[in-house]
Design a protein around this motif. Structure first.
Motif, PDB file in Angstrom:
ATOM      1  N   ALA A 219      -6.416   3.770  11.273  1.00 14.73           N
ATOM      2  CA  ALA A 219      -6.634   4.758  12.335  1.00 14.73           C
ATOM      3  C   ALA A 219      -7.980   4.542  13.009  1.00 14.73           C
ATOM      4  O   ALA A 219      -8.093   4.627  14.238  1.00 14.73           O
ATOM      5  CB  ALA A 219      -6.548   6.174  11.765  1.00 14.73           C
ATOM      6  N   ALA A 220      -9.014   4.261  12.225  1.00 15.32           N
ATOM      7  CA  ALA A 220     -10.340   4.021  12.794  1.00 15.32           C
ATOM      8  C   ALA A 220     -10.370   2.725  13.592  1.00 15.32           C
ATOM      9  O   ALA A 220     -10.998   2.647  14.667  1.00 15.32           O
ATOM     10  CB  ALA A 220     -11.383   3.978  11.681  1.00 15.32           C
ATOM     11  N   ALA A 221      -9.700   1.685  13.090  1.00 13.48           N
ATOM     12  CA  ALA A 221      -9.646   0.422  13.817  1.00 13.48           C
ATOM     13  C   ALA A 221      -8.908   0.579  15.135  1.00 13.48           C
ATOM     14  O   ALA A 221      -9.349   0.070  16.183  1.00 13.48           O
ATOM     15  CB  ALA A 221      -8.981  -0.647  12.954  1.00 13.48           C
ATOM     16  N   PHE A 222      -7.777   1.284  15.121  1.00 12.98           N
ATOM     17  CA  PHE A 222      -7.025   1.522  16.352  1.00 12.98           C
ATOM     18  C   PHE A 222      -7.865   2.301  17.361  1.00 12.98           C
ATOM     19  O   PHE A 222      -7.856   2.004  18.559  1.00 12.98           O
ATOM     20  CB  PHE A 222      -5.746   2.303  16.068  1.00 12.98           C
ATOM     21  N   ARG A 223      -8.573   3.326  16.885  1.00 14.56           N
ATOM     22  CA  ARG A 223      -9.383   4.148  17.777  1.00 14.56           C
ATOM     23  C   ARG A 223     -10.474   3.308  18.437  1.00 14.56           C
ATOM     24  O   ARG A 223     -10.681   3.377  19.650  1.00 14.56           O
ATOM     25  CB  ARG A 223      -9.998   5.296  16.969  1.00 14.56           C
ATOM     26  N   ARG A 224     -11.166   2.519  17.636  1.00 14.95           N
ATOM     27  CA  ARG A 224     -12.284   1.722  18.151  1.00 14.95           C
ATOM     28  C   ARG A 224     -11.822   0.599  19.066  1.00 14.95           C
ATOM     29  O   ARG A 224     -12.383   0.391  20.159  1.00 14.95           O
ATOM     30  CB  ARG A 224     -13.052   1.128  16.973  1.00 14.95           C
ATOM     31  N   ASP A 225     -10.796  -0.137  18.646  1.00 18.40           N
ATOM     32  CA  ASP A 225     -10.429  -1.382  19.325  1.00 18.40           C
ATOM     33  C   ASP A 225      -9.388  -1.202  20.423  1.00 18.40           C
ATOM     34  O   ASP A 225      -9.295  -2.046  21.328  1.00 18.40           O
ATOM     35  CB  ASP A 225      -9.893  -2.392  18.306  1.00 18.40           C
ATOM     36  N   ALA A 230      -8.633   1.688  25.968  1.00 22.03           N
ATOM     37  CA  ALA A 230      -7.509   1.976  26.870  1.00 22.03           C
ATOM     38  C   ALA A 230      -7.600   3.361  27.488  1.00 22.03           C
ATOM     39  O   ALA A 230      -6.780   3.714  28.338  1.00 22.03           O
ATOM     40  CB  ALA A 230      -6.182   1.834  26.121  1.00 22.03           C
ATOM     41  N   GLY A 231      -8.565   4.166  27.055  1.00 24.44           N
ATOM     42  CA  GLY A 231      -8.724   5.505  27.611  1.00 24.44           C
ATOM     43  C   GLY A 231      -7.663   6.486  27.159  1.00 24.44           C
ATOM     44  O   GLY A 231      -7.260   7.375  27.921  1.00 24.44           O
ATOM     45  N   LEU A 232      -7.218   6.357  25.899  1.00 27.80           N
ATOM     46  CA  LEU A 232      -6.177   7.250  25.380  1.00 27.80           C
ATOM     47  C   LEU A 232      -6.825   8.503  24.801  1.00 27.80           C
ATOM     48  O   LEU A 232      -7.566   8.435  23.821  1.00 27.80           O
ATOM     49  CB  LEU A 232      -5.355   6.538  24.303  1.00 27.80           C
ATOM     50  N   ARG A 233      -6.522   9.634  25.372  1.00 27.96           N
ATOM     51  CA  ARG A 233      -7.172  10.882  24.966  1.00 27.96           C
ATOM     52  C   ARG A 233      -6.360  11.699  23.969  1.00 27.96           C
ATOM     53  O   ARG A 233      -6.912  12.512  23.241  1.00 27.96           O
ATOM     54  CB  ARG A 233      -7.462  11.734  26.197  1.00 27.96           C
ATOM     55  N   HIS A 234      -5.072  11.522  23.976  1.00 30.41           N
ATOM     56  CA  HIS A 234      -4.227  12.380  23.137  1.00 30.41           C
ATOM     57  C   HIS A 234      -3.326  11.557  22.222  1.00 30.41           C
ATOM     58  O   HIS A 234      -2.138  11.846  22.084  1.00 30.41           O
ATOM     59  CB  HIS A 234      -3.405  13.328  24.010  1.00 30.41           C
ATOM     60  N   ALA A 235      -3.893  10.538  21.598  1.00 29.54           N
ATOM     61  CA  ALA A 235      -3.191   9.753  20.587  1.00 29.54           C
ATOM     62  C   ALA A 235      -3.828  10.063  19.236  1.00 29.54           C
ATOM     63  O   ALA A 235      -5.046  10.036  19.099  1.00 29.54           O
ATOM     64  CB  ALA A 235      -3.289   8.267  20.890  1.00 29.54           C
ATOM     65  N   ALA A 236      -3.003  10.369  18.247  1.00 28.34           N
ATOM     66  CA  ALA A 236      -3.496  10.662  16.899  1.00 28.34           C
ATOM     67  C   ALA A 236      -2.793   9.756  15.907  1.00 28.34           C
ATOM     68  O   ALA A 236      -1.560   9.758  15.812  1.00 28.34           O
ATOM     69  CB  ALA A 236      -3.239  12.125  16.540  1.00 28.34           C
ATOM     70  N   PHE A 237      -3.581   8.964  15.186  1.00 23.86           N
ATOM     71  CA  PHE A 237      -3.044   8.058  14.176  1.00 23.86           C
ATOM     72  C   PHE A 237      -3.150   8.752  12.820  1.00 23.86           C
ATOM     73  O   PHE A 237      -4.208   8.808  12.212  1.00 23.86           O
ATOM     74  CB  PHE A 237      -3.813   6.729  14.205  1.00 23.86           C
ATOM     75  N   GLN A 238      -2.040   9.325  12.392  1.00 23.22           N
ATOM     76  CA  GLN A 238      -2.020  10.177  11.203  1.00 23.22           C
ATOM     77  C   GLN A 238      -1.980   9.360   9.905  1.00 23.22           C
ATOM     78  O   GLN A 238      -1.439   8.268   9.905  1.00 23.22           O
ATOM     79  CB  GLN A 238      -0.798  11.098  11.271  1.00 23.22           C
ATOM     80  N   LEU A 263       2.355  15.949  12.069  1.00 21.06           N
ATOM     81  CA  LEU A 263       3.748  15.851  12.486  1.00 21.06           C
ATOM     82  C   LEU A 263       4.470  14.801  11.639  1.00 21.06           C
ATOM     83  O   LEU A 263       4.141  13.622  11.719  1.00 21.06           O
ATOM     84  CB  LEU A 263       3.823  15.468  13.974  1.00 21.06           C
ATOM     85  N   PRO A 264       5.459  15.235  10.829  1.00 19.71           N
ATOM     86  CA  PRO A 264       5.835  16.636  10.607  1.00 19.71           C
ATOM     87  C   PRO A 264       5.000  17.319   9.530  1.00 19.71           C
ATOM     88  O   PRO A 264       4.929  18.528   9.491  1.00 19.71           O
ATOM     89  CB  PRO A 264       7.302  16.543  10.184  1.00 19.71           C
ATOM     90  N   CYS A 265       4.385  16.553   8.626  1.00 22.62           N
ATOM     91  CA  CYS A 265       3.448  17.071   7.631  1.00 22.62           C
ATOM     92  C   CYS A 265       2.636  15.889   7.105  1.00 22.62           C
ATOM     93  O   CYS A 265       2.969  14.724   7.368  1.00 22.62           O
ATOM     94  CB  CYS A 265       4.153  17.798   6.490  1.00 22.62           C
ATOM     95  N   GLY A 276       4.644   3.966  11.624  1.00 23.37           N
ATOM     96  CA  GLY A 276       5.228   4.990  12.486  1.00 23.37           C
ATOM     97  C   GLY A 276       4.525   6.319  12.518  1.00 23.37           C
ATOM     98  O   GLY A 276       5.166   7.339  12.725  1.00 23.37           O
ATOM     99  N   SER A 277       3.193   6.376  12.351  1.00 20.91           N
ATOM    100  CA  SER A 277       2.514   7.659  12.194  1.00 20.91           C
ATOM    101  C   SER A 277       1.912   8.218  13.477  1.00 20.91           C
ATOM    102  O   SER A 277       1.311   9.288  13.463  1.00 20.91           O
ATOM    103  CB  SER A 277       1.402   7.530  11.151  1.00 20.91           C
ATOM    104  N   LEU A 278       2.060   7.528  14.591  1.00 16.80           N
ATOM    105  CA  LEU A 278       1.429   7.977  15.832  1.00 16.80           C
ATOM    106  C   LEU A 278       2.069   9.254  16.360  1.00 16.80           C
ATOM    107  O   LEU A 278       3.290   9.384  16.414  1.00 16.80           O
ATOM    108  CB  LEU A 278       1.540   6.877  16.896  1.00 16.80           C
ATOM    109  N   ALA A 279       1.215  10.189  16.773  1.00 18.61           N
ATOM    110  CA  ALA A 279       1.637  11.370  17.533  1.00 18.61           C
ATOM    111  C   ALA A 279       0.878  11.351  18.853  1.00 18.61           C
ATOM    112  O   ALA A 279      -0.329  11.096  18.877  1.00 18.61           O
ATOM    113  CB  ALA A 279       1.351  12.653  16.766  1.00 18.61           C
ATOM    114  N   ALA A 280       1.575  11.599  19.948  1.00 19.74           N
ATOM    115  CA  ALA A 280       0.944  11.515  21.265  1.00 19.74           C
ATOM    116  C   ALA A 280       1.779  12.278  22.278  1.00 19.74           C
ATOM    117  O   ALA A 280       2.924  12.649  22.011  1.00 19.74           O
ATOM    118  CB  ALA A 280       0.786  10.050  21.696  1.00 19.74           C
TER     119      ALA A 280
END
Length: 380
Positions: A219-225, A230-238, A263-265, A276-280
């Motif tokens: 999740a941290a690697a995806f956020r940083r790199d 890409a300017g994604l504001r509402h992507a959450a890597f759960q 989502l879902p828990c 498959g953990s992305l919520a957006a």
């Protein structure tokens, strides 16, 4: 219902749903795109797009229907987003409502691995065992073969999913590691070969590769790199991140009745992990598709590798060819028990579309076809 996705649906989609033979996609069909447009599509011109969403929710119990739908479009000139219907709790969906988008996560996994390869930190043609020590990496399959799902690592069997469901139900708030999830796989691995076979375990292993090479949670690697550039504001890597509200509520039986902000828990989200953990929300997914397949996150030569395949799957990318009628398309489908999602990027039209449904096991390609039909007059 299989908690990770519907195998039959994926087989049909990957085989091509328009009745015409699929063809291999070559790197030359991927092309760089200009900066995405920032202007909002005129409301009058957007009416056919909103009508396509209204058609989906008008018959929620039909195979192609849904109780709620959100969608977004990004072009080089303008953007649009819309919503119709409600989530299972009766709350009206908004374009910015976060929904679990499942296997669209795989596009991030593949993009991150390609970046690591560009930085000479990963060799795509080296055995994945160079980076991940696990019984599933002992067959000498390469990183590239895992990305293309030709590594000889099978998907979880129905009984495996059943036992995973039971473990999630027993402790919905638990954090799962990839190794713990992989321990439920009972099917034997085979020799790597050129035969495509959809494999969630391969992507769990690739998530482990990312963490081992970067020294960070995926999740941290995806956020940083990826997400930040890409300017994604509402992507959450759960479960490294929680989805930002508003969030589409679902009532997944494995998670009990009390929402915990994931989502879902948490247990479900972390068990699926890098596969498959992305919520957006829909605008975020459409923007990501435009930036990724338009060569604005990765160099075009790497995008070309991702969008090349001998059949209907490249590297973390579904190859739709002309499934939606208006051009060669790339992207990914996602399936969860309570949501269905589809990202479609058509570079020759400078177009990215995301459609998210608040229902599982839906024939989402029908709704996407309606959207592309409504879009065609707007692209000239």
């Amino acid at each position: 219902m299989r908690w990770w996705g519907i195998a039959t649906t994926l087989v049909l989609l990957l085989a091509g749903c328009d009745g015409e033979p699929e063809t291999a996609v070559t790197p030359s069909q991927a092309q760089s795109l200009p900066a995405p447009g920032t202007a909002r599509l005129d409301a009058a011109k957007a009416q056919p797009l909103q009508a396509a969403l209204a058609k989906i929710v008008a018959f929620p119990d039909s195979p192609a229907g849904s109780r709620g739908a959100t969608a977004a479009v990004v072009t080089d000139r303008w953007t649009w987003s819309g919503a119709a219907g409600k989530d299972i709790s009766g709350t009206a969906l908004r374009p910015e409502t976060s929904i679990a988008v499942a296997s669209i996560t795989k596009t991030f996994v593949a993009a991150e691995v390609m970046l690591l390869a560009q930085a000479k930190k990963v060799d795509l043609d080296a055995p994945i065992s160079t980076y991940v020590k696990h019984k599933l990496t002992t067959n000498n399959a390469t990183v590239r073969q895992h990305l293309s799902m030709t590594a000889g690592v099978p998907d979880f069997l129905p009984d495996d999913y059943f036992r995973l469901d039971g473990a999630v139900t027993a402790a919905p708030g638990r954090h799962w590691t990839a190794v713990q999830t992989l321990s439920y796989l009972t099917a034997p691995i085979e020799a790597p070969n050129s035969t495509f076979s959809y494999s969630n375990p391969s992507y769990l292993l690739l998530g482990e590769l990312i963490e081992n090479v970067t020294g960070q949670p995926f999740a941290a690697a995806f956020r940083r790199d990826l997400a930040a550039p890409a300017g994604l504001r509402h992507a959450a890597f759960q479960d490294g991140e929680k989805p930002q509200p508003p969030v589409a509520i679902d009532h997944n039986e494995s998670c009990g009745g009390q929402p915990d902000g994931y989502l879902p828990c948490r247990a479900f989200a972390s068990a699926v992990g890098a596969t498959g953990s992305l919520a957006a929300d829909a605008p975020t997914v459409a923007h990501w598709g435009y930036q990724l397949y338009g060569g604005r996150v990765l160099p075009m030569e790497l995008v070309g590798e991702m969008t090349t395949g001998d059949g209907d799957y490249g590297l973390g990318t579904m190859l739709f060819t002309r499934l939606f009628g208006i051009g060669t398309a790339f992207g990914h489908r996602g399936d969860m028990p309570d949501s269905t999602s589809l990202l479609v990027v058509i570079p020759e039209k400078k177009l990215s579309i995301a459609l998210l449904l608040a229902d599982g096991d839906r024939h989402i390609e029908t709704g996407m076809g309606e959207l592309t039909k409504a879009l065609e007059p707007l692209l000239s």
